[in-house]
Design a protein around this motif. Structure first.
Motif, short mmCIF file in Angstrom:
data_model
loop_
_atom_site.label_atom_id
_atom_site.label_comp_id
_atom_site.label_asym_id
_atom_site.label_seq_id
_atom_site.Cartn_x
_atom_site.Cartn_y
_atom_site.Cartn_z
N HIS A 1 0.81 -1.22 0.00
CA HIS A 1 0.00 0.00 0.00
C HIS A 1 0.84 1.27 0.00
O HIS A 1 0.40 2.30 -0.51
CB HIS A 1 -1.01 -0.05 1.15
N GLY A 2 2.06 1.17 0.50
CA GLY A 2 2.99 2.31 0.36
C GLY A 2 3.32 2.53 -1.11
O GLY A 2 3.36 3.66 -1.60
N GLY A 3 3.55 1.41 -1.83
CA GLY A 3 3.85 1.49 -3.26
C GLY A 3 2.69 1.99 -4.09
O GLY A 3 2.88 2.54 -5.18
N LEU A 4 1.46 1.84 -3.55
CA LEU A 4 0.26 2.30 -4.27
C LEU A 4 -0.11 3.74 -3.93
O LEU A 4 -0.53 4.50 -4.80
CB LEU A 4 -0.94 1.39 -3.94
N LEU A 5 0.05 4.12 -2.67
CA LEU A 5 -0.49 5.39 -2.20
C LEU A 5 0.49 6.55 -2.22
O LEU A 5 0.07 7.70 -2.04
CB LEU A 5 -1.05 5.22 -0.78
N ALA A 6 1.76 6.28 -2.43
CA ALA A 6 2.74 7.37 -2.43
C ALA A 6 2.45 8.38 -3.53
O ALA A 6 2.25 8.02 -4.69
CB ALA A 6 4.15 6.80 -2.60
N THR B 1 9.09 -0.28 -3.29
CA THR B 1 9.10 0.01 -4.73
C THR B 1 7.72 0.48 -5.17
O THR B 1 6.72 -0.16 -4.86
CB THR B 1 9.47 -1.26 -5.53
N PRO B 2 7.63 1.61 -5.87
CA PRO B 2 6.32 2.09 -6.34
C PRO B 2 5.67 1.08 -7.29
O PRO B 2 6.34 0.35 -8.02
CB PRO B 2 6.66 3.38 -7.08
N ILE B 3 4.35 1.06 -7.28
CA ILE B 3 3.55 0.23 -8.19
C ILE B 3 2.71 1.16 -9.04
O ILE B 3 1.95 1.97 -8.51
CB ILE B 3 2.65 -0.75 -7.40
#
Length: 512
Positions: free
Chosen positions: A72-77, A94-96
């Motif tokens: 969720h960090g990779g989704l919400l950043a 890692t960003p998604i």
């Protein structure tokens, strides 16, 4: 928006292998879970397991696998927020940029006969909606796909350099519609099991069947939607076999016709114009029922809608072909009947499937400015045992039969409603008048000489004896009505003076 990493986790795997293969060829990293990961690996797609990203195994039979900051960090950043990007780096997240998720099949599960409560609960998806909502919230930077029909568009735009802002916004809106519908179905299911009929909030969902050319009038927009769990035997699930596309008014009138024809176990045919019945008949055969429905009002049936509760056969089809009709709907049509009726190019033929004793358990929704009225459907039935004879003369067995027949019809006529019947057919219908005696006069005028010896049904009580007085002049012999007026005795007195039998049902059927 360029895509470097994608997360794919789907229950419905339609087209996902081909989509993932193309992403893989473009050098996009693919993170996946459980069965989806296994399927993609078997197809030769390079896949990173979800546990490699979270550093934690999938546990509790898959209930917990994606609910993790590394996902969720990779989704919400927010990508242009320096602090967010620093925190991603600090925590090695890692960003998604692409999420492809569809949900556990809750609707399909509860649609299956014999599904128990525990199985239904296990098919409530938690991780999937959470990922979808995270990605959709951050759609300025993340593309989210919930529908396999969108794979092609997304792939084309990725290949062209990146998914467009407009596309990401539309896909995000689709996600929130999808999760809202998913949650609405779950809330309905749980509310039903908890016995919550009228909860503090009322959330429903429908699925589009088709866009319509226009609504009641050409300047109004319209579309037709179906309840997710709709069973056969209604307009939403009917199969169109022939004819022009259905209109808003077709569907509305068809629904009214079906409501009446479902009242009968015997072969029955109903003709409807503008949601009111203009002819109803029952008989030993569907052909006999049609003949009675037609003879009820040969003028108004022109351009009407026909509903039958038995298969349309050759004999009935030949009769139906002789007049102009908008729709004929029935459980089915014989091959000969279809051939006869399909000769009329624009005639709409609808196959309903089983219509026997099927009444909707849904609530009736009526929009008002700023809100909604909600009520249970009027499916109240009465039998001879429910009738109270209030006059000196009791109705004969034949009159009782015709009174009950007329009562099944009057409940579906717009108020104020009066229906005259004899010989298992309507002979006069007075609908939607501002006073009851006005409806009675319309029905009696339509019946003409046939009114003598017929029965009358009224959807609500007589506030004064003027309707009885009209019945007397017409030669009506028996009346069925709810009763309950403070002036009931006035009407009873008139009935007694003229030998009319009258029964009370104790049930009102207002239809506005």
């Amino acid at each position: 928006m360029p895509v470097k990493r994608a997360l794919i986790s789907v229950s419905d795997k339609t087209g996902v292998v081909e989509f993932a293969q193309q992403l893989d060829k473009l050098g996009i990293e693919i993170v996946s879970t459980g069965g989806t990961s296994k399927l993609l690996k078997e197809a030769g797609v390079n896949v990173i397991g979800i546990s490699e990203v979270t550093g934690f195994p999938e546990i509790m039979d898959g209930r917990v696998k994606t609910l993790h900051p590394n996902i969720h960090g990779g989704l919400l950043a927010v990508r242009d927020n320096e602090k967010h990007m620093q925190q991603l780096a600090e925590h090695q997240i890692t960003p998604i940029e692409l999420v492809v998720v569809n949900l556990y099949p809750f609707k399909q599960t509860i649609s299956k006969p014999g599904t128990d409560f525990a199985e239904a609960i296990e098919n409530i998806d938690i991780g999937g909606p959470t990922m979808l909502r995270s990605a959709a919230k951050n759609h300025a930077f993340v593309t989210v796909v919930v529908d396999a029909a969108d794979y092609g568009t997304v792939l084309e735009e990725i290949q062209a350099g990146g998914v467009r802002d407009e596309t990401r916004r539309k896909l995000a809106a689709k996600v929130f519609r999808h999760t809202a519908a998913y949650d609405a179905l779950i809330s309905q299911y749980l509310s039903e099991h908890a016995g919550e009929d009228m909860p503090e909030t009322y959330t429903v969902t429908y699925e589009k069947v088709q866009d319509l050319r226009y609504g009641e009038n050409p300047h109004q927009e319209a579309a037709f939607y179906r309840a997710p769990l709709a069973v056969e035997g209604n307009m939403a699930t009917a199969k169109q076999l022939h004819g022009k596309e259905l209109s808003y008014n077709n569907i509305n009138d068809g629904n009214a016709a079906l409501g009446i024809v479902k009242e009968f176990n015997q072969p029955a045919v109903v003709a409807v114009k503008h949601t009111n019945p203009c002819g109803v008949g029952i008989g030993e055969t569907i052909y006999e029922a049609y003949q009675k429905a037609y003879e009820s009002d040969p003028v108004s049936i022109f351009g009407g809608i026909i509903a039958a509760n038995r298969t349309i056969d050759r004999e009935t089809a030949l009769a139906l072909k002789e007049i102009f009709l908008e729709i004929i709907m029935a459980p089915g049509f014989t091959d000969e009947a279809l051939e006869i009726l399909q000769a009329k190019k624009n005639l709409r033929l609808l196959e309903l499937g089983d219509v026997s004793a099927k009444h909707s358990a849904d609530y009736k929704l009526t929009s008002v400015e700023g809100g909604m009225l909600i009520q249970s459907e009027d499916v109240k039935q009465i039998t001879e045992q429910d009738l109270t004879v209030v006059t000196d003369r009791k109705p004969t067995a034949e009159e009782i039969e015709q009174l009950l027949f007329s009562w099944k019809i009057v409940k579906h006529v717009k108020s104020n409603a009066i229906v005259l019947c004899r010989d298992n057919m309507t002979i006069g219908v007075g609908a939607g008048q501002m006073n009851r005696v006005g409806s009675a006069r319309i029905a009696i005028e339509q019946a003409g000489d046939k009114a003598k010896g017929s029965v009358m049904a009224s959807d609500a009580f007589f506030p004064m004896p003027d309707t009885l007085e009209e019945a007397v002049k017409a030669g009506i012999t028996a009346i069925i009505q709810p009763g309950g007026s403070i002036r009931d005795e006035d009407s009873i007195k008139v009935a007694n003076e003229h030998g009319i039998a009258m029964v009370f049902t104790g049930v009102r059927h207002f239809k506005h």
